[in-house]
Design an enzyme around this catalytic site. Structure first.
Site, PDB file in Angstrom:
ATOM      1  N   HIS A 108      24.461  16.188  26.279  1.00 37.98           N
ATOM      2  CA  HIS A 108      23.366  16.863  26.970  1.00 37.98           C
ATOM      3  C   HIS A 108      22.379  17.385  25.927  1.00 37.98           C
ATOM      4  CE1 HIS A 108      25.666  17.877  30.945  1.00 37.98           C
ATOM      5  NE2 HIS A 108      25.836  16.622  30.568  1.00 37.98           N
TER       6      HIS A 108
ATOM      7  N   GLU B 212      21.054  20.242  25.482  1.00 38.41           N
ATOM      8  CA  GLU B 212      21.411  21.535  24.912  1.00 38.41           C
ATOM      9  C   GLU B 212      22.493  21.407  23.840  1.00 38.41           C
ATOM     10  OE1 GLU B 212      21.278  20.604  28.175  1.00 38.41           O
ATOM     11  OE2 GLU B 212      21.332  22.389  29.455  1.00 38.41           O
TER      12      GLU B 212
ATOM     13  N   CYS C  93      24.296  23.552  32.687  1.00 40.23           N
ATOM     14  CA  CYS C  93      25.549  23.284  33.391  1.00 40.23           C
ATOM     15  C   CYS C  93      26.654  24.164  32.789  1.00 40.23           C
ATOM     16  CB  CYS C  93      25.906  21.806  33.249  1.00 40.23           C
ATOM     17  SG  CYS C  93      26.494  21.342  31.595  1.00 40.23           S
TER      18      CYS C  93
ATOM     19  N   CYS D 297      27.324  23.383  28.948  1.00 43.41           N
ATOM     20  CA  CYS D 297      26.259  23.836  28.057  1.00 43.41           C
ATOM     21  C   CYS D 297      26.178  25.361  28.002  1.00 43.41           C
ATOM     22  CB  CYS D 297      24.925  23.229  28.476  1.00 43.41           C
ATOM     23  SG  CYS D 297      24.889  21.429  28.253  1.00 43.41           S
TER      24      CYS D 297
END
Length: 164
Positions: A60, A62, A90, A93
Site C-alpha cells: 500500500h 502508506e 486500512c 496501514c
C-alpha cells in the site's frame, strides 16, 4: 502533541503531492491511493499503491512511504513526520503508522467500510496503544474521492464489457 500547528495551506499543498502519486497508481491500474511523508516542511517519501505490480498485499502507498521515510530519517521512529494519504488508512496501514510513531496523519477521502482513522474504528488514536497520532481528515476530500470513484467506474465498465 497538542501544540501541533496546523497550516491548511500546507496540508492542501502536500495532499496535492499525494494526489499526484494516486494518479500514478491509477495510470498503473492500481487502486489510486498516494502518500507522501513530510518532515521539517520537506517531502522525504513518496509512494503509490503497487499491490498488483509487486504482487504484494502489503504494498500500500502508506507502507511503502513509511519504509522510504525510515530510510531517509535513519530510524524507524517518525515522530517528527506527517503522513499525507488520499484515502483513510486500512487496519494494516493504521497499525504501521502507530508502530512507526508518526506524529501526524492527514487523509483525504474517508473509507466508511474499512477505514481505521475514524471510519470503522480509530486505531491511530486508540487509548490502549503506547502511541497516538494527531489526525486531520477531509483535506481535498472531493478530489481524492473523485479519483477513487473514476477508477472503480472504469474497472466496472471494463468488467461489464468483458461479460457482454
Amino acid at each position: 502533541m497538542d501544540d501541533v500547528s496546523i497550516d491548511l495551506a500546507s496540508d492542501s499543498y502536500f495532499m496535492g503531492e499525494a494526489l499526484r502519486q494516486a494518479t500514478r497508481a491509477f495510470e498503473a491500474g492500481e487502486v489510486p491511493v498516494g502518500a507522501v511523508i513530510v518532515r521539517d516542511g520537506r517531502i522525504i517519501a513518496r509512494a503509490y499503491n503497487q499491490v498488483e505490480l509487486l504482487k504484494d498485499a502489503t504494498a500500500h502507498a502508506e507502507m511503502l512511504a513509511i519504509t522510504q521515510a525510515e530510510a531517509a530519517v535513519g530510524d524507524w521512529r517518525l515522530n517528527e513526520c506527517t503522513l499525507y494519504v488520499t484515502k483513510e488508512p486500512c487496519p494494516m496501514c493504521a497499525g504501521a503508522m502507530v508502530h512507526a510513531r508518526l506524529g501526524r496523519v492527514v487523509f483525504g477521502a474517508p473509507d466508511p467500510k474499512s477505514g481505521c482513522a475514524g471510519g470503522v474504528l480509530n486505531l491511530l488514536q486508540f487509548a490502549a496503544f503506547n502511541h497516538r497520532c494527531d489526525l486531520a481528515s477531509g483535506i481535498r476530500e472531493d478530489e481524492c474521492r473523485s479519483l477513487l470513484r473514476a477508477f472503480f467506474l472504469q474497472r466496472r465498465a471494463a468488467k461489464d464489457a468483458g461479460n457482454g
